[in-house]
Design an enzyme around this catalytic site. Structure first.
Site, PDB file in Angstrom:
ATOM      1  N   GLU A 417      54.002  -4.532  22.691  1.00  0.00           N
ATOM      2  CA  GLU A 417      53.235  -3.129  21.983  1.00  0.00           C
ATOM      3  C   GLU A 417      52.531  -3.440  20.721  1.00  0.00           C
ATOM      4  OE1 GLU A 417      57.828  -1.927  21.096  1.00  0.00           O
ATOM      5  OE2 GLU A 417      58.497  -2.529  22.982  1.00  0.00           O
ATOM      6  N   HIS A 436      58.706   3.216  23.070  1.00  0.00           N
ATOM      7  CA  HIS A 436      59.732   2.850  22.420  1.00  0.00           C
ATOM      8  C   HIS A 436      59.802   3.928  21.026  1.00  0.00           C
ATOM      9  CE1 HIS A 436      61.470  -1.540  20.657  1.00  0.00           C
ATOM     10  NE2 HIS A 436      62.683  -0.230  20.864  1.00  0.00           N
TER      11      HIS A 436
END
Length: 476
Positions: A417, A436
């Site tokens: 990420e 997220h």
């Protein structure tokens, strides 16, 4: 039925007392009726001079009394949870902190044997522990005597506005902030060694190494609290070997992630991409949709998030199969149709229309959804991940999508990420991606800090067992 209605509408921390009284009264009533019936038959036997029958009845009566005295009313209570849990409420239990931690110091606040009051537990067994839940828990009023001082170090960004309740507001009685830093180098080690801090609040994403160094240099540390629910970013061999308590923010993010889960299910069931495309093209074309009711949701990691999702899935009429390390903790869960052991993951994949991954990231869960699991999945199944990206073997997920082994995926997390621009996941029409942020409500981080300040700090300084204990070896 009137008693059951009374219990359901009674605050859960009184439920155990009421049920104990109820079972005691019922048992005494049964004994009186039975012995009364024996007396009547005995008198009839005397009238008719039936001595053998008199002797048998006398023995039977004595046996009943002895059995009733030996198997006390509280033993009958052992079977109650199986009945009451099906009525969709959770019995509140109390456990000594010694069950929740490994600290052996007699003077340590975690070993006082005090009972927990209020709050919420996602487990329906006496060994379940005590956990905070944003949806159901009620803020407590702590007014007992302060017996311990909390000297706090924040391993956090000094400019993080979500930590304002800790940085810029009055702290509870007996608590003071010693230092704030985002890295080990930002702390004045001499100051810390003089102050002997005993509490560490962690919110910086890169805290593993700084925390390990602080633990090595400051033996006074007794308790570490993570502002997030996952603690994979602080786990280390050093932490595992230290005699400290670890708590987290479990229960702060479960409701919004459960809502996302149902949104993701609806996204595929109603073919939302097609709906949006038809709107863009101004096309009025009817098409069949899938009914969610009757479908099976398999949940890998049946903790607070998994259980919150199960609760909503029940409202939609879905069947829920849960997978967890200790299945017996959820045997009487009213939202769960079946509980499987972690070794039965492929059984869950074979039977689930939607698979929710809500497990923490540990050495055991990393890569647990891989080639074999995708091979066992239904061809029309959807994988939903709200746990951690590395739990899924991402190359194998891409292969499963390419070969139509599964219907699609909804991913709020990724192995790396931010998700790299080169990732094939961006190109799939049947993949729902979010950065997220499906737990990122406007106030979620600040509320997590407030939980630490308003709930756990007052408990710590009063030697009351802390909420949300975490097994620092298991990682959750």
């Amino acid at each position: 039925s009137s008693f059951e209605s009374f219990v359901v509408n009674t605050p859960t921390h009184h439920t155990i007392t009421y049920l104990y009284l109820y079972t005691t009264i019922v048992r005494i009533y049964h004994i009186i009726v039975y012995i009364g019936a024996l007396c009547v038959v005995y008198m009839l036997a005397m009238v008719h001079s039936l001595q053998i029958l008199q002797a048998l009845l006398l023995i039977s009566g004595l046996q009943t009394v002895l059995i009733s005295c030996y198997f006390r009313p509280c033993s009958a209570f052992a079977s109650v949870p199986a009945t009451i849990s099906r009525r969709s409420f959770v019995v509140e239990t109390t456990i000594p902190i010694s069950i929740m931690t490994t600290n052996t110091s007699d003077n340590h606040p975690s070993n006082t044997g005090s009972s927990l009051k209020g709050g919420y537990t996602s487990d329906v067994t006496p060994a379940g522990g005590k956990f905070w839940n944003r949806e159901t828990s009620v803020e407590n009023d702590y007014s007992g005597k302060v017996t311990n001082e909390a000297r706090i170090v924040c391993l956090s960004d000094p400019n993080d506005p979500n930590n304002d309740p800790l940085y810029h507001k009055d702290l509870p009685e007996g608590c003071r902030l010693v230092a704030v830093g985002a890295s080990y180098e930002e702390f004045d080690l001499e100051l810390l060694q003089r102050e002997k801090p005993n509490v560490v609040f962690v919110s910086h994403p890169k805290s593993r190494e700084p925390l390990a160094k602080l633990l090595d240099k400051l033996p006074s540390i007794e308790w570490i609290h993570s502002r997030s629910a996952g603690i994979d970013f602080i786990l280390s061999e050093t932490l595992s070997n230290k005699n400290v308590i670890v708590t987290n923010a479990k229960g702060m993010y479960s409701s919004t992630l459960a809502e996302y889960t149902m949104m993701a299910i609806s996204y595929f069931a109603k073919d939302l991409p097609r709906l949006m495309q038809q709107k863009q093209n101004k096309e009025w074309i009817k098409y069949p949709v899938e009914e969610i009711r009757g479908k099976t949701l398999g949940i890998i990691g049946y903790g607070d998030i998994g259980r919150a999702a199960a609760k909503l899935a029940n409202a939609f009429g879905m069947k829920v199969i849960a997978l967890r390390r200790r299945p017996k903790l959820s045997h009487y869960d009213p939202y769960c149709n079946e509980v499987l052991h972690e070794g039965e993951i492929n059984t869950l994949m074979q039977r689930s229309d939607y698979v929710l991954i809500a497990a923490p990231l540990t050495t055991q869960t990393k890569g647990m959804i891989s080639k074999k699991e995708f091979a066992n999945a239904k061809s029309n199944s959807v994988i939903i991940n709200v746990g951690r990206g590395p739990i899924i073997d991402e190359p194998e997920l891409i292969e499963a999508l390419n070969s139509n082994m599964i219907r699609g995926a909804a991913l709020d997390v990724a192995s790396v990420e931010p998700l790299p621009e080169t990732s094939p996941l961006w190109t799939f029409d049947n993949v729902l991606l979010s950065p997220h942020n499906m737990d990122m409500t406007v106030t979620f981080m600040k509320e997590s800090t407030e939980f630490f300040v308003r709930e756990n700090l007052p408990r710590y300084v009063r030697n009351i067992p802390l909420l949300n204990p975490v097994d620092k070896v298991a990682g959750y």
